[in-house]
Design a protein around this motif. Structure first.
Motif, mmCIF file in Angstrom:
data_model
loop_
_atom_site.group_PDB
_atom_site.id
_atom_site.type_symbol
_atom_site.label_atom_id
_atom_site.label_comp_id
_atom_site.label_asym_id
_atom_site.label_seq_id
_atom_site.Cartn_x
_atom_site.Cartn_y
_atom_site.Cartn_z
ATOM 1 N N VAL A 59 14.266 36.741 71.039
ATOM 2 C CA VAL A 59 13.762 36.299 69.615
ATOM 3 C C VAL A 59 12.628 37.506 69.324
ATOM 4 N N ASP A 60 11.881 37.721 70.406
ATOM 5 C CA ASP A 60 10.859 38.650 69.935
ATOM 6 C C ASP A 60 11.264 39.935 69.395
ATOM 7 N N VAL A 61 12.192 40.448 70.159
ATOM 8 C CA VAL A 61 12.812 42.010 69.806
ATOM 9 C C VAL A 61 13.575 41.613 68.342
ATOM 10 N N PHE A 62 14.155 40.904 67.906
ATOM 11 C CA PHE A 62 14.827 40.575 66.913
ATOM 12 C C PHE A 62 13.868 40.197 65.739
ATOM 13 N N TYR A 63 12.790 39.672 65.721
ATOM 14 C CA TYR A 63 11.932 39.302 64.831
ATOM 15 C C TYR A 63 11.070 40.481 64.446
ATOM 16 N N THR A 64 10.736 41.205 65.667
ATOM 17 C CA THR A 64 10.123 42.627 65.297
ATOM 18 C C THR A 64 11.014 43.579 64.348
ATOM 19 N N ARG A 65 12.345 43.379 64.658
ATOM 20 C CA ARG A 65 13.276 44.283 63.851
ATOM 21 C C ARG A 65 13.155 43.766 62.499
ATOM 22 N N VAL A 66 13.299 42.384 62.207
ATOM 23 C CA VAL A 66 13.367 41.514 60.989
ATOM 24 C C VAL A 66 12.040 42.075 60.150
ATOM 25 N N GLN A 67 10.845 41.864 60.746
ATOM 26 C CA GLN A 67 9.601 42.427 60.001
ATOM 27 C C GLN A 67 9.749 43.733 59.476
ATOM 28 N N ALA A 68 10.424 44.567 60.041
ATOM 29 C CA ALA A 68 10.676 46.028 59.746
ATOM 30 C C ALA A 68 11.646 46.312 58.650
ATOM 31 N N ASP A 69 12.593 45.189 58.547
ATOM 32 C CA ASP A 69 13.706 45.437 57.682
ATOM 33 C C ASP A 69 13.368 45.534 56.233
ATOM 34 N N ASP A 70 13.938 46.624 55.342
ATOM 35 C CA ASP A 70 13.760 46.597 53.932
ATOM 36 C C ASP A 70 14.043 45.369 53.054
ATOM 37 N N LEU A 71 15.081 44.662 53.842
ATOM 38 C CA LEU A 71 15.569 43.590 52.810
ATOM 39 C C LEU A 71 14.912 42.382 53.349
ATOM 40 N N LEU A 72 14.972 42.073 54.687
ATOM 41 C CA LEU A 72 14.164 40.787 55.025
ATOM 42 C C LEU A 72 12.917 40.773 55.205
ATOM 43 N N GLY A 73 12.334 41.947 55.655
ATOM 44 C CA GLY A 73 10.882 42.038 55.822
ATOM 45 C C GLY A 73 10.018 41.440 54.929
ATOM 46 N N PRO A 74 10.074 41.917 53.658
ATOM 47 C CA PRO A 74 9.426 41.331 52.528
ATOM 48 C C PRO A 74 9.591 39.599 52.303
ATOM 49 N N ILE A 75 10.703 39.065 52.521
ATOM 50 C CA ILE A 75 10.879 37.853 52.454
ATOM 51 C C ILE A 75 10.036 37.126 53.595
ATOM 52 N N PHE A 76 10.184 37.551 54.888
ATOM 53 C CA PHE A 76 9.363 36.766 55.803
ATOM 54 C C PHE A 76 7.747 37.175 55.656
ATOM 55 N N ALA A 77 7.600 38.248 55.403
ATOM 56 C CA ALA A 77 6.076 38.618 55.011
ATOM 57 C C ALA A 77 5.614 37.614 54.110
ATOM 58 N N ALA A 78 6.243 37.314 53.118
ATOM 59 C CA ALA A 78 5.716 36.322 52.041
ATOM 60 C C ALA A 78 5.771 34.698 52.439
ATOM 61 N N HIS A 79 6.467 34.500 53.265
ATOM 62 C CA HIS A 79 6.477 33.128 53.987
ATOM 63 C C HIS A 79 6.244 32.497 55.318
ATOM 64 N N VAL A 80 5.986 33.813 56.070
ATOM 65 C CA VAL A 80 5.506 33.563 57.402
ATOM 66 C C VAL A 80 4.000 33.953 57.568
ATOM 67 N N ALA A 81 3.095 32.956 57.477
ATOM 68 C CA ALA A 81 1.853 33.262 57.471
ATOM 69 C C ALA A 81 1.330 33.691 58.912
ATOM 70 N N ASP A 82 1.879 33.071 59.853
ATOM 71 C CA ASP A 82 1.374 33.204 61.226
ATOM 72 C C ASP A 82 2.599 33.343 62.270
ATOM 73 N N TRP A 83 2.863 34.450 62.744
ATOM 74 C CA TRP A 83 4.029 34.945 63.453
ATOM 75 C C TRP A 83 3.797 34.110 64.943
ATOM 76 N N SER A 84 2.475 33.993 65.309
ATOM 77 C CA SER A 84 2.274 33.324 66.542
ATOM 78 C C SER A 84 2.760 32.035 66.494
ATOM 79 N N GLN A 85 2.845 31.579 65.128
ATOM 80 C CA GLN A 85 3.320 29.929 65.261
ATOM 81 C C GLN A 85 4.906 29.949 65.197
ATOM 82 N N HIS A 86 5.317 30.926 64.415
ATOM 83 C CA HIS A 86 6.637 31.020 64.052
ATOM 84 C C HIS A 86 7.655 31.245 65.219
#
Length: 148
Positions: free
Chosen positions: A21-48
């Motif tokens: 999960v850690d490796v996957f969501y690091t990749r998601v955050q850097a992804d051009d398509l998915l990263g902006p969606i997660f950035a807009a909706h996940v306020a606190d990765w330490s909770q998510h």
């Protein structure tokens, strides 16, 4: 209980899930398509991230730790398309391939992810277009794949 025993025998545990999960969501955050969606909706990765680890533990080892409404969360975003789910799956499949050396275990993670994505996409389509959306999707005669 059988699922829990099978997971333990396959080496699927909290440490494996947590690392994946850690490796996957690091990749998601850097992804051009998915990263902006997660950035807009996940306020606190330490909770998510702990929630995602609990979700995957519930899926893979039947831990019962996850309590949430993923369908409603995904529907509420209002902008998700088949391309978003396909990209999520492509990243997941790549991450699994790079981080889970056992082919049978990797296949279990991939199969679960594809079922989850297919279910979420179906829910999103039904919310947007009702039964007509399902009929249109059924006409494709193929499950969602990792290409758009």
């Amino acid at each position: 209980m059988h699922k829990r025993v099978a997971a333990a025998e396959a080496g699927i545990d909290d440490a494996l899930i947590g690392s994946l999960v850690d490796v996957f969501y690091t990749r998601v955050q850097a992804d051009d398509l998915l990263g902006p969606i997660f950035a807009a909706h996940v306020a606190d990765w330490s909770q998510h991230l702990p929630r995602m680890k609990d979700f995957w533990a519930s899926i893979m080892i039947e831990s019962g730790r996850f309590n949430g409404r993923p369908m409603q969360k995904h529907i509420a975003l209002g902008m998700l398309t088949k391309a978003h789910f396909a990209r999520w799956l492509a990243l997941w499949d790549e991450t699994v391939a790079l981080n889970i050396p056992d082919a049978a275990v990797a296949d279990r993670f991939r199969t679960s992810a594809h079922r989850i994505a297919d279910s979420l996409l179906t829910g999103v389509l039904v919310e947007r277009g009702g039964l007509d959306a399902l009929r249109t999707r059924a006409a494709d005669l193929a499950p969602m794949e990792t290409t758009s």
